[in-house]
Design an enzyme around this catalytic site. Sequence first.
Site, PDB file in Angstrom:
ATOM      1  N   HIS A   1      60.177  56.397 -54.410  1.00 42.82           N
ATOM      2  CA  HIS A   1      58.694  54.738 -55.429  1.00 42.82           C
ATOM      3  C   HIS A   1      59.178  53.628 -54.477  1.00 42.82           C
ATOM      4  O   HIS A   1      60.151  53.805 -54.645  1.00 42.82           O
ATOM      5  CB  HIS A   1      59.416  54.491 -56.718  1.00 42.82           C
ATOM      6  CG  HIS A   1      59.094  52.792 -56.864  1.00 42.82           C
ATOM      7  ND1 HIS A   1      57.854  53.086 -57.575  1.00 42.82           N
ATOM      8  CD2 HIS A   1      58.956  51.937 -56.907  1.00 42.82           C
ATOM      9  CE1 HIS A   1      57.683  51.889 -58.658  1.00 42.82           C
ATOM     10  NE2 HIS A   1      57.936  51.220 -57.449  1.00 42.82           N
TER      11      HIS A   1
ATOM     12  N   ASP B   1      50.280  59.253 -60.917  1.00 41.10           N
ATOM     13  CA  ASP B   1      51.031  58.487 -61.368  1.00 41.10           C
ATOM     14  C   ASP B   1      50.461  58.375 -62.968  1.00 41.10           C
ATOM     15  O   ASP B   1      51.040  56.823 -63.040  1.00 41.10           O
ATOM     16  CB  ASP B   1      50.986  56.930 -60.445  1.00 41.10           C
ATOM     17  CG  ASP B   1      52.280  56.024 -60.858  1.00 41.10           C
ATOM     18  OD1 ASP B   1      53.163  57.023 -62.034  1.00 41.10           O
ATOM     19  OD2 ASP B   1      52.512  54.917 -60.326  1.00 41.10           O
TER      20      ASP B   1
HETATM   21  C1  NCD Z   1      55.242  53.181 -63.789  1.00 41.09           C
HETATM   22  C2  NCD Z   1      55.413  53.250 -65.524  1.00 41.09           C
HETATM   23  O1  NCD Z   1      54.941  52.704 -66.204  1.00 41.09           O
HETATM   24  O2  NCD Z   1      56.395  54.238 -65.880  1.00 41.09           O
HETATM   25  N1  NCD Z   1      53.856  52.259 -63.729  1.00 41.09           N
HETATM   26  C3  NCD Z   1      53.425  52.020 -62.297  1.00 41.09           C
HETATM   27  O3  NCD Z   1      52.704  50.879 -62.749  1.00 41.09           O
HETATM   28  N2  NCD Z   1      53.844  52.951 -61.648  1.00 41.09           N
HETATM   29  C4  NCD Z   1      56.567  52.692 -63.123  1.00 41.09           C
HETATM   30  C5  NCD Z   1      56.254  51.986 -62.239  1.00 41.09           C
HETATM   31  O4  NCD Z   1      56.745  53.035 -60.722  1.00 41.09           O
HETATM   32  O5  NCD Z   1      56.730  50.798 -61.961  1.00 41.09           O
HETATM   33 ZN    ZN Z   2      56.424  54.816 -59.110  1.00 39.29          ZN
END
Ligand code: NCD
Ligand code: ZN
Length: 394
Positions: A175, A278
């Site tokens: 990430h 995601d």
């Molecule tokens: C992810 C989460 O909620 O676990 N959120 C996101 O917006 N992708 C964590 C992250 O990657 O910031």
């Molecule tokens: Zn992420």
Amino acid sequence: MELLIKNGRIVDWSQDFYGDVYINDGVICEIGKNLNKNCKIIDAKGSTVLPSFIDLHVHFRDPGLTYKEDIESGSLAAAKGGYTMVNLMANTNPVCSNMDTVDYVLEKAKKIGVVDVHQVVSITNNFDGKDISHLDKLKPYVRVISEDGKDVMDSKVMIAAMVKAKESGRIVMCHCEEHSLTGIDTRMSENVMTWRNLALAQFTECKVHMSHVSTKESMEYIIEAKKKGVKVTCEVAPHHIALTDNDYRVNPPIRGKEDVEFLIKAIQDGWADAISTDHAPHSVEDKKNGSPGISGIETAFALCYTKLVKEGHITLNKLSEIMSKNTARIMGVEKGQIKIGYDGDLAIVDIDKEYEISHEAFVSKGKNTPFSGMKVYGDVIKTIKGGKVVFSKN
Ligand code: NCD
Ligand code: ZN
């Protein structure tokens, strides 16, 4: 257990024809036309039969944050989205940094038995950014380490983790976010860290996978690295293709038109390996308080089909390649293709009927989506895992 699926449009990365698929003992045994078997039959006339999807990047929030999602609700949401395999991120409570937590997740998922679950372990112990000694204690079935949502700020620690990952044949999922820059410019923050992680991967010769690539520059760096032989794969999330200039809170943020066009071109040209959701479910309260993320596993196929295939950017074969074949390849499993000997994991979809996305219909506990009310094509009717129906619309 036997299952015969008849009269469907059979599509995967390499084929597109009308016919039948026969699954026995969990595995695809015959593919052809006019197959006849004395077993349970699903008539797929008028529908499209695809290999089910594999999601490299999912948050099921179990253990510890199960008010947002748990392994059962997440598994059911995945199956409803046409997925039969997911790779769960480690930002749970506790953070997944040891085999006890991995085994808790895997055993629970197995008992539920709806989708195959792989669990990612954090790169640093408890996301402390420093200690990587826990990596020496991992069992071989942990295939991926990632600090998702965080990234490792200390390059020396990241190098050491990549060396360990390479030695043990694991993938580092990145990430890419330089936290000291996020408050200044999220774009620069992503780009700088993408570049750093690629440089470290080149140095260590470790296999890395870039999660949710959202900017043109990041994708350009990845393409350049691929051309140089760096062992890098990457994914794009559906929301980074389906939306532009939208402030729905997600990490990385929704980008501009030029970025979306470049990401689509990278998919067309074969540089972008995968679509991953995601899937980041949150409660209404948490979302109100600013938690970033989209509950995305139930809408991924429809968004990608509508935005990429229906709008004429790629073929359905190509979509199957990036949602199933390549994701299976990255995880090292014999799935993601309609091929004799491969797992009988299929999604039966209706690609012709337009429908409206409704967050109220989500089975995920997370109803957080910017797509409610959007009209799309690509409705998952049935999901089959190992010849067993794990989701059915009716
Ligand atoms: C992810 C989460 O909620 O676990 N959120 C996101 O917006 N992708 C964590 C992250 O990657 O910031
Ligand atoms: Zn992420």
